[in-house]
Design a protein around this motif. Structure first.
Motif, short mmCIF file in Angstrom:
data_model
loop_
_atom_site.label_atom_id
_atom_site.label_comp_id
_atom_site.label_asym_id
_atom_site.label_seq_id
_atom_site.Cartn_x
_atom_site.Cartn_y
_atom_site.Cartn_z
N ASP A 145 24.78 9.56 -22.85
CA ASP A 145 24.56 10.89 -23.45
C ASP A 145 24.78 12.02 -22.44
OD1 ASP A 145 23.28 10.44 -26.38
OD2 ASP A 145 22.75 8.80 -25.03
N ASP B 170 28.38 9.31 -26.24
CA ASP B 170 28.15 10.76 -26.18
C ASP B 170 28.60 11.28 -24.81
OD1 ASP B 170 27.33 10.83 -28.79
OD2 ASP B 170 25.26 11.45 -28.38
N ASN C 218 28.31 9.17 -31.44
CA ASN C 218 28.70 10.01 -32.57
C ASN C 218 29.37 11.32 -32.12
OD1 ASN C 218 25.95 10.23 -31.62
ND2 ASN C 218 25.54 11.71 -33.25
N HIS C 219 28.87 11.94 -31.03
CA HIS C 219 29.47 13.21 -30.59
C HIS C 219 30.93 13.05 -30.16
CE1 HIS C 219 25.97 16.09 -30.27
NE2 HIS C 219 25.38 14.96 -30.64
N HIS D 100 25.68 2.51 -28.47
CA HIS D 100 25.15 3.87 -28.41
C HIS D 100 23.82 3.99 -29.15
CE1 HIS D 100 25.01 8.14 -27.99
NE2 HIS D 100 25.02 8.34 -29.30
N HIS E 104 21.52 7.73 -27.37
CA HIS E 104 21.52 8.43 -28.66
C HIS E 104 20.23 9.20 -28.95
CE1 HIS E 104 22.96 9.45 -32.62
NE2 HIS E 104 22.12 8.67 -33.27
FE LIG Z 1 24.38 10.23 -30.13
#
Ligand SMILES: [Fe+2]
Ligand SMILES: [Fe+2]
Length: 264
Positions: free
Chosen positions: A8, A39, A65-66, A176, A226
């Motif tokens: 992240d 991330d 996800n990012h 993640h 995450h």
């Molecule tokens: Fe995330």
């Protein structure tokens, strides 16, 4: 082997001097490999960042996800498959032996809407910024269906990779999204029910638990992120899930940390 774990790090929030300082901070760990659990940036920057990180040490990573923001899942995954060999996006590879005893594998994971409060009013940027979710932005049922399908795909991919690595004494799994609600931590506390549907991948957790039960002689360390809070959960004697993040009260975005350098 010295393996430095990052998660992240959201490098798109850093100005050039801060980015350079963070790269120097990583180098000071004298890593032989980097393990990065997603991330890293966004779709338009993630290739650049993993290429720069790979100049410090070979990098094994999954996406978060990012990393799909402002694009689609298929487009970003296609770009990951075209990276050169110093940067290894684990979902595109079969399990790899990184020491005589240790194999590494990974899947991105996805919050699969299978726990917590599904009536949750939490709004994720994912639903606006990832093409695959745009049609479900105002349709909760469709969004849940997409999350479950994505999580199911991740679980099947993980099952196949685990089957190929059953003989290794030690297994390092990068993902993640925390695979158990107990591994989902924020600001020193377990994540709350409104967040859990989007912050836990129940599907990958089921596969990990079943594999660990079937192979009690194999030591499995799962690294994830995450939820942005540091924690550790040990559902079985041979299965530990370490979640990377920040201590309570410490700024996360724009303040990337080295999580740990571990000996594997
Ligand atoms: Fe995330
Ligand atoms: Fe993150």
């Amino acid at each position: 082997m010295r393996a430095t774990w990052l998660t992240d790090i959201h490098l798109n929030f850093l100005r050039p001097l801060a980015l350079q300082a963070f790269y120097e901070r990583i180098a000071s760990e004298q890593p032989q490999v980097l393990l990065v659990t997603g991330d890293i940036g966004e779709a338009d920057s993630v290739v650049r960042y993993v290429t720069e990180l790979a100049r410090l040490a070979p990098i094994y990573f999954v996406l978060g996800n990012h990393d799909y923001y402002r694009s689609s899942i298929a487009a970003v995954r296609g770009a990951m498959e075209r990276l050169d060999e110093s940067a290894t996006w684990l979902p595109a590879h079969e399990p790899m032996r990184i020491t005589p005893k240790t194999m590494i594998l990974g899947v991105d994971g996805w919050g699969d809407a299978r726990c917590g409060d599904l009536e949750s009013t939490v709004q994720l940027s994912d639903w606006k910024l990832i093409d695959d979710f745009k049609k479900a932005q105002h349709d909760r049922d469709l969004r849940i269906e997409i999350c479950r399908r994505l999580g199911g795909n991740e679980a099947r991919a993980l099952r196949d990779k685990l089957e190929l690595s059953a003989a290794a004494p030690q297994l390092l799994v990068l993902t993640h999204v925390p695979p158990f609600p107990e591994a989902c931590v924020y600001a020193g506390e377990p994540s709350t029910p409104p967040w859990l549907p989007w912050f836990t991948c129940i599907g990958t957790g089921e596969i990990l638990r079943a594999h660990a039960e079937a192979h009690p002689e194999q030591q499995i360390l799962v690294l994830c992120g995450h939820s942005h809070g540091a924690g550790s959960f040990k559902p079985l004697p041979n299965l530990e899930v370490r979640t990377g993040g920040w201590p309570a009260g410490v700024q996360d975005y724009g303040n990337p940390l080295v999580q740990q350098t571990i000996e594997v």
